[in-house]
Design a protein around this motif. Structure first.
Motif, PDB file in Angstrom:
ATOM      1  N   TRP A 107       1.125  -1.143   0.182  1.00 15.49           N
ATOM      2  CA  TRP A 107      -0.294   0.317  -0.206  1.00 15.49           C
ATOM      3  C   TRP A 107       1.195   1.141  -0.073  1.00 15.49           C
ATOM      4  N   GLY A 108       2.401   0.970  -0.520  1.00 15.81           N
ATOM      5  CA  GLY A 108       3.173   2.682   0.495  1.00 15.81           C
ATOM      6  C   GLY A 108       2.386   3.472  -1.033  1.00 15.81           C
ATOM      7  N   ARG A 109       3.145   4.133  -1.176  1.00 11.55           N
ATOM      8  CA  ARG A 109       2.878   5.118  -2.014  1.00 11.55           C
ATOM      9  C   ARG A 109       4.001   5.271  -2.756  1.00 11.55           C
ATOM     10  N   ARG A 110       3.865   4.642  -4.170  1.00 17.22           N
ATOM     11  CA  ARG A 110       5.206   4.984  -5.234  1.00 17.22           C
ATOM     12  C   ARG A 110       6.519   6.004  -5.188  1.00 17.22           C
ATOM     13  N   ALA A 111       7.733   5.296  -5.295  1.00 15.27           N
ATOM     14  CA  ALA A 111       8.695   6.205  -4.839  1.00 15.27           C
ATOM     15  C   ALA A 111       9.022   7.210  -6.126  1.00 15.27           C
ATOM     16  N   SER A 112       9.566   7.955  -5.647  1.00 16.11           N
ATOM     17  CA  SER A 112      10.421   9.040  -7.433  1.00 16.11           C
ATOM     18  C   SER A 112      11.607   8.450  -7.202  1.00 16.11           C
ATOM     19  N   ALA A 113      12.484   8.507  -8.465  1.00 15.13           N
ATOM     20  CA  ALA A 113      13.770   8.516  -8.853  1.00 15.13           C
ATOM     21  C   ALA A 113      14.600   8.552  -7.558  1.00 15.13           C
ATOM     22  N   ASN A 114      14.454  10.229  -6.970  1.00  9.26           N
ATOM     23  CA  ASN A 114      14.826  10.946  -6.228  1.00  9.26           C
ATOM     24  C   ASN A 114      14.121  11.145  -4.640  1.00  9.26           C
ATOM     25  N   PRO A 115      13.539  10.274  -3.791  1.00 10.78           N
ATOM     26  CA  PRO A 115      12.534  11.389  -2.924  1.00 10.78           C
ATOM     27  C   PRO A 115      13.322  12.132  -2.525  1.00 10.78           C
ATOM     28  N   TRP A 116      14.520  12.070  -1.710  1.00 11.59           N
ATOM     29  CA  TRP A 116      14.415  12.811  -0.340  1.00 11.59           C
ATOM     30  C   TRP A 116      16.394  13.473  -1.064  1.00 11.59           C
ATOM     31  N   ASP A 117      16.092  14.418  -2.646  1.00 14.26           N
ATOM     32  CA  ASP A 117      16.608  15.119  -3.184  1.00 14.26           C
ATOM     33  C   ASP A 117      18.793  14.815  -2.568  1.00 14.26           C
ATOM     34  N   ALA A 118      19.232  13.568  -2.583  1.00  6.04           N
ATOM     35  CA  ALA A 118      19.962  12.776  -2.511  1.00  6.04           C
ATOM     36  C   ALA A 118      21.002  13.131  -3.388  1.00  6.04           C
ATOM     37  N   THR A 119      22.395  13.234  -3.493  1.00  7.49           N
ATOM     38  CA  THR A 119      22.902  13.773  -4.401  1.00  7.49           C
ATOM     39  C   THR A 119      23.908  12.387  -5.244  1.00  7.49           C
ATOM     40  N   GLY A 120      23.960  11.336  -4.429  1.00 11.83           N
ATOM     41  CA  GLY A 120      24.174   9.983  -4.680  1.00 11.83           C
ATOM     42  C   GLY A 120      24.456  10.063  -6.123  1.00 11.83           C
ATOM     43  N   LEU A 121      25.100   9.157  -6.195  1.00 10.63           N
ATOM     44  CA  LEU A 121      24.520   7.791  -7.702  1.00 10.63           C
ATOM     45  C   LEU A 121      23.578   7.421  -7.943  1.00 10.63           C
TER      46      LEU A 121
END
Ligand code: HEA
Ligand code: HEA
Ligand code: CUA
Ligand SMILES: [Cu+2]
Lengths: 313, 560, 213
Positions: free
Chosen positions: B498-512
């Motif tokens: 039931w979790g919401r779908r995550a975007s590619a970078n949900p936390w706005d982090a910098t890592g590859l």
């Protein structure tokens, strides 16, 4: 032993020194912890998202200098703590000469102690207050550890060798004795009491114990039974050193070294005679490894030690 | 190349045919996979089981210790419980946990590779781990072992009545799995970094994994050998440590701790890496003193090999040996201090968000500091003589291993959960679990410091009454702690469906790893990424993020 | 087999070039060898500690080992190192015949070593050199020496058997052509083989020459 306390009883000279060091460590690490926690808290509040605290340019000195500063700062603090702890330990390194010597044998799961006059006890130890007491310990099976919290002392007791520990008790009373090294099924029940008595009381107590043959006397019998006396007796035809007065003196070895004839040396002389050969003698003494068990060794060593007195007399 | 456009080019979600989770289906596609991401999930399944099995041992002990008498467990049963607890938690949970779950999943992603250097070796090492685990399970079912996790001789070789051989074999086999993974990680880090990703642009988590792997490769074989010696002595009477035939039981301790002290750094270094990622991301700052952080990791892993004797202060080694080991233990504490201070300084002028992973990270810093500082007490010889083999030591290592490493593991799992599954976890529940874990932990283990200093020996199932207060507190705390560990199992499972779908970078982090879709495609990146800047580029160097709004960060690289 | 096809067949998944893959295999083997070195370092250190503790017993026990078998075995292993090196070079240069012959020779020499070792073990057992009741020498620490003797030679023989297994597998694969010669596996196997030989070079003086000087 009251039910609720935050500080263990202290009943030996070493306890006072350990407690001082412990308090020092508590204060220093308390301060560090407060610093770290305080900074975390302040930063978390001040720089939470959306707060209006200014974020602008980081001052240049805040980068390398601070980093190098706290690295060296911690290093020096660490070295200071090491120095304090190390010095405390070195002060307690060697027992004073003439300490009362008690033999302790550990086995699954009991402690056996034997006083110089032959008094024995099990899971209990009586010692005089104010006198230096030296425990010479060995184990008959696995590793145990002699632990008296009130003395802040602990020493592993190991099969196949003697370990030592010494203390000077300061407060009469009864204290707990634990086995601290895991030694099998009843490890948790391998304990007893250490009773510190006034010296007069101790003398009375020791005299009142059933006088069994003491270690040295048993050792003397073994000395003949094992054939040691065949070589070491003054009348013997074999050229072997006389053992009277051997204990405690400095021995010159055939390979040029000089070492003190302590328990470990005597023990080695019996188990591996060829290792430290006394200067001026042939290495003809056979090894008794396998022929004598730990108990026998303790007896023989005690016997050789007892000869010291006779020489002096 | 602009980071922003590069990010846009990445789809948030892969198509079903691309996602590593769905590209192939069926049991065989999982059990025979060579995809590092799937293998990470296989490890996760196995290790979660071991954590709860080891936890069950802890539960049994805490119930028994509620009263001073023996009521639930017999002496032997208790001895088997803590031995099993220690063996499972150390070798089957904590040592593998972060490296082979998070590390396996993230290392190739973080350096822009398609997979680990030897994908088949990776799968083989999972099977070795499972074989070892099966042996461990056999040991338990057959009746357990009673030597302590330290296997001291001559107890383990001649006197213990449990299944020492089976347990030693289990740990021995697990060691091969560790070595195989470590070799894989080392080669991967050396040879598969994306173009432009120089050593000093590596994220700290990669550095931590690399240093850990080096320690694993050099220390684990010593453990393997020492277990082999135990095995030979117990099974065939080959006298290596037998005092009756001239052997020295203390020599075993030297060999064992030569492995096991570096092993504690195997357990904590990966957590250091995780915490560095979390703190920078949620403070939205570059990590303070990147190069010092790297040198600190290397310093710990090298000097960590030279301090083993601090476990043997009362073993009868000479005072001077003890002092040398004490000195080195103090020296090895300094780089840990550098790390703690740098994390703290990273918060300065940040834009701090208190999401669940950040709460875990903050908890980690506090608990690790307490655990580490009490390590200094233990490194002081006279104090250690008093508290060694008491609950003080038990408290010390649980603070670091449970309060520290396990918190970091949960924090990392939470942080990368969207990347691994493509789903967001419920934030409120996660924060609640993180806070509960912190307090439950404190209740459980702080009393142990006090009773340890009072003289309560470890590995005791019956104890004098004066210690009962503290044991009751600890047992009560363990209930809260257990709940805090079980709760995430619930909401993670919930989020899968039931979790919401995550975007590619949900936390706005910098890592590859965030520059590809969540979950990543089978090949990790649709186009091989290139890197043109250092890690943690959350804001221009020398300034903090602006006060009010978040500046869009610049990712470390992207699929050009 | 054509060069391009061979490259195609050898290139494994995460790699984009054969040069990199070859580098990875040899680097990985080196790392593993470092690990193995630590594995043997432990007991060698323990051996050293005990030997300085019980010099006479160790010298006496050392004289009981069979120096003839030991020396023959040393020669066998050194020769096998040579053939293994030639095999790896041959594979690199795509010389099929040379590679196959040298691999076979290596495996054969390794087996010969094991056979000699087997004879030696039989004699040791015959001479009551197994630690425990009825041990030939009456100094108890002499049993320690033989504890290390059995353990170290046993573990070494195990490593050697694994090495032989790998060599034979490569031989068969190269024979059938299922593993093309440019595969980095030949070099990796070679490194491992040399390491196992090196261990023996340490064991030989410690176990055979000891007490005879
Ligand atoms: C992950 C695991 C882990 C880690 C990281 C550590 C880290 C440390 N440990 Fe611990 N330890 C264990 C796990 C761990 N330990 C275990 C399992 C045992 C018991 C095994 C058993 O017997 O069963 C044990 C036992 C143990 C002992 C033996 C106790 C005994 O049995 O008598 C000692 C003694 O020196 C010790 C010391 C240290 C030190 C000095 C550190 C240091 O690395 C800590 C460094 C960190 C800090 C110091 C905190 C941060 C620093 C600051 C905030 C700045 C201030 C610093 C200074 C002034 C220097 N540990
Ligand atoms: C990574 C390592 C790790 C971890 C995570 C833990 C976790 C915990 N440990 Fe452990 N511990 C060790 C490593 C670890 N320990 C080691 C190495 C020893 C030394 C062993 C030795 O002396 O040889 C030790 C020893 C040790 C002792 C000392 C025993 C003694 O000396 O007598 C105690 C006592 O309280 C203890 C308690 C706990 C508790 C309460 C937890 C809690 O954090 C655990 C919380 C988790 C759970 C509670 C799981 C939740 C699951 C359930 C509730 C399901 C239960 C299921 C059933 C009952 C079917 N541990
Ligand atoms: Cu004796 Cu524990
Ligand atoms: Cu340590």
């Amino acid at each position: 032993m009251n039910r609720f306390s935050l500080w263990p009883q202290a009943a030996s000279e070493q306890a006072a020194r350990v407690d001082l060091l412990f308090i020092g460590l508590l204060v220093i690490s308390g301060a560090i912890l407060l610093l770290v926690a305080g900074l975390l808290l302040v930063f978390c509040l001040r720089y939470r998202r959306g707060s209006s605290a200014p974020r602008g340019l980081l001052p240049g000195f805040l980068r390398r200098d601070v980093e190098i500063g706290w690295t060296t700062g911690t290093l020096f603090l660490a070295l200071f703590l090491f120095w304090w702890a190390g010095a405390t330990q070195l002060r307690a390194k060697d027992p004073p000469a003439g300490a009362l010597e008690i033999h302790v044998a550990a086995k699954q799961w009991m402690w056996k102690a034997r006083h110089p006059n032959g008094a024995r006890e099990i899971n209990a130890l009586h010692v005089p207050r104010g006198e230096a007491v030296r425990l010479v310990m060995t184990s008959q099976d696995v590793i145990h550890s002699f632990f008296v919290p009130a003395f802040r002392l602990k020493q592993d007791v190991i099969p196949g060798r003697f370990t030592e520990m010494w203390f000077r008790a300061t407060e009469p009373g009864e204290y707990r004795l634990f086995c601290a090294e895991f030694c099998g099924t009843d490890h948790a029940r391998m304990g007893g009491t250490v009773t510190v008595m006034q010296p007069e009381d101790y003398a009375r107590w020791a005299a009142a114990q059933p006088q069994e043959e003491n270690l040295a006397e048993e050792g003397a019998r073994l000395f003949t039974a094992l054939g040691c006396s065949g070589c070491h007796a003054p009348a013997s035809a074999v050229h072997a050193p006389l053992l009277a007065g051997a204990y405690g003196r400095m021995v010159h070895l055939a390979d040029g070294r000089t070492i003190r004839a302590d328990e470990a040396y005597i023990r080695d002389s019996i188990l591996q005679p060829k290792r430290d050969v006394v200067a001026g003698f042939e290495p003809i003494m056979p090894s008794f490894e396998g022929l004598v068990d730990q108990g026998d060794l303790q007896r023989l060593v005690a016997y050789v030690q007892s000869l010291r007195g006779e020489a002096a007399r | 190349m602009s980071g922003i456009t590069a990010e846009r080019a990445v789809p948030d979600r892969p198509s079903r045919a691309d996602s590593y989770l769905t590209v192939e289906t069926g049991l065989a596609s999982w059990l025979l996979t060579t995809d590092h991401k799937r293998i990470a999930l296989l490890y996760m399944a196995a290790i979660t089981v071991f954590f709860f099995v080891g936890g069950a041992g802890a539960v049994a002990m805490r119930i028994e210790l509620f009263t001073p008498q023996a009521d639930l467990l017999s002496a032997d049963a208790y001895n088997r419980a803590f031995t099993f607890h220690g063996v499972i938690m150390v070798w089957f949970f904590l040592i593998p946990s972060i490296p082979v779950i998070l590390g396996n999943f993230l290392l190739p992603l973080m350096i822009g590779a398609r997979d680990l250097a030897f994908p088949r070796l990776n799968l083989i090492s999972w099977y070795i781990f499972i074989a070892a685990g099966a042996l461990a399970a056999y040991t338990l079912l057959a009746g357990g072992v009673d030597t302590g996790w330290t296997f001291y001789t001559p107890l383990s070789t001649a006197f213990a009545n449990g299944h020492v051989l089976a347990a030693a074999t289990a740990v021995f086999v697990a060691g091969f799995s560790t070595i195989a993974s470590a070799v894989n990680f080392i080669v991967t880090t050396h040879l598969l970094r994306a173009p432009g990703l120089t050593w000093f642009r590596l994220p700290l988590f990669v550095w931590a994994l690399y240093a850990t792997s080096v320690v694993m490769v050099l220390a684990t074989p010593v453990l393997a050998m020492v277990l082999l010696l135990i095995f030979a002595e117990r099974a065939f009477g080959i006298p290596i440590f037998d005092p009756l035939r001239g052997g020295d039981p203390v020599l075993f301790q030297h060999l064992f701790w030569f492995y096991s002290h570096p092993a504690v750094y195997i357990m904590i270094l990966p957590s250091f890496g995780v915490i560095s990622e979390l703190v920078t991301c949620y403070a939205r700052r570059r990590v303070f003193g990147y190069s010092f952080m790297v040198y600190a990791i290397l310093w710990i892993s090298l000097v960590g090999f030279l301090v083993w004797g601090h476990h043997m202060f009362v073993s009868g080694q000479s005072v001077f040996a003890s002092l040398a080991f004490s000195l080195l233990s103090f020296v090895v504490a300094v780089p840990s201090a550098i790390k703690v201070f740098n994390w703290t300084a990273t918060l300065y002028r940040g834009q701090i968000v208190f999401d669940a992973p950040m709460i875990y990270a903050l908890g980690f810093i506090g608990l690790f500091t307490i655990g580490g500082l009490t390590g200094l007490f233990l490194a002081s010889v006279p104090v250690d003589v008093h508290v060694t083999d008491t609950y003080f030591v038990v408290a010390h290592f649980h603070y670091i291993m449970v309060g520290g490493a396990v918190s970091a593991f949960y924090g990392g799992l939470t942080f990368w959960w969207p990347k691994m599954t493509g789903r967001l976890y419920p934030e409120g529940w996660a924060r609640f679990a993180a806070v509960m874990m912190f307090f439950g932990f404190g209740f459980t283990f702080f009393p142990m410091f006090i009773m340890g200093f009072l003289g309560m020996p470890r590995r005791y199932h019956v104890y004098p009454e004066e210690f009962q207060v503290w044991h009751v507190l600890a047992s009560a705390g363990a209930v809260i702690l257990a709940a805090a560990y079980l709760l995430p199992m619930g909401y993670f499972a919930w989020s899968l469906v039931w979790g919401r779908r995550a975007s590619a970078n949900p936390w706005d982090a910098t890592g590859l790893e965030w520059q590809t879709s969540s979950p990543p495609p089978r090949e990790n990146f649709l186009v091989s990424p290139a890197v043109d800047r250092g890690p943690y580029d959350y804001h221009p160097a020398h300034t903090g993020p602006p006060s009010m709004e978040r500046e869009p960060h610049r990712p470390q690289g992207g699929q050009a | 087999m054509s060069g391009a096809a061979a490259r195609e067949a050898t290139l494994q998944k995460p790699w984009r070039s054969l040069r990199r893959e070859r580098e990875a295999v040899s680097f990985g083997t080196w790392v593993f060898v470092a690990s193995e070195a630590m594995f043997f370092a432990g007991p060698l250190l323990a051996y050293a500690a005990y030997r300085s503790l019980w010099p006479e017993a160790f010298a006496a026990a050392g004289r009981e080992t069979d120096i003839v078998y030991g020396t023959v075995n040393t020669a066998l292993l050194l020769t096998s190192s040579l053939t293994m090196a030639a095999a790896a070079e041959g594979a690199r240069a795509r010389l099929r015949r040379l590679t196959l012959t040298c691999l076979a020779a290596t495996a054969a020499l390794g087996l010969a070593f094991l056979v000699v070792k087997g004879f030696e073990y039989r004699e040791d057992i015959h001479k009551h050199l197994i630690p425990g009741a009825g041990f030939r020498l009456d100094m108890p620490p002499a049993q320690l020496f033989f504890a290390f003797y059995w353990l170290l030679t046993g573990v070494h023989a195990l490593h050697l058997s694994i090495g032989i297994g790998i060599t034979v597998t490569l031989l068969i694969q190269a024979w059938h052509g299922s593993r093309p010669l440019p595969s980095p596996a030949f070099e990796g196997a070679g490194l491992y083989w040399h390491f196992v030989d090196l261990v023996w070079i340490f064991l030989y003086p410690l176990l055979y020459l000891m007490g005879r000087s």
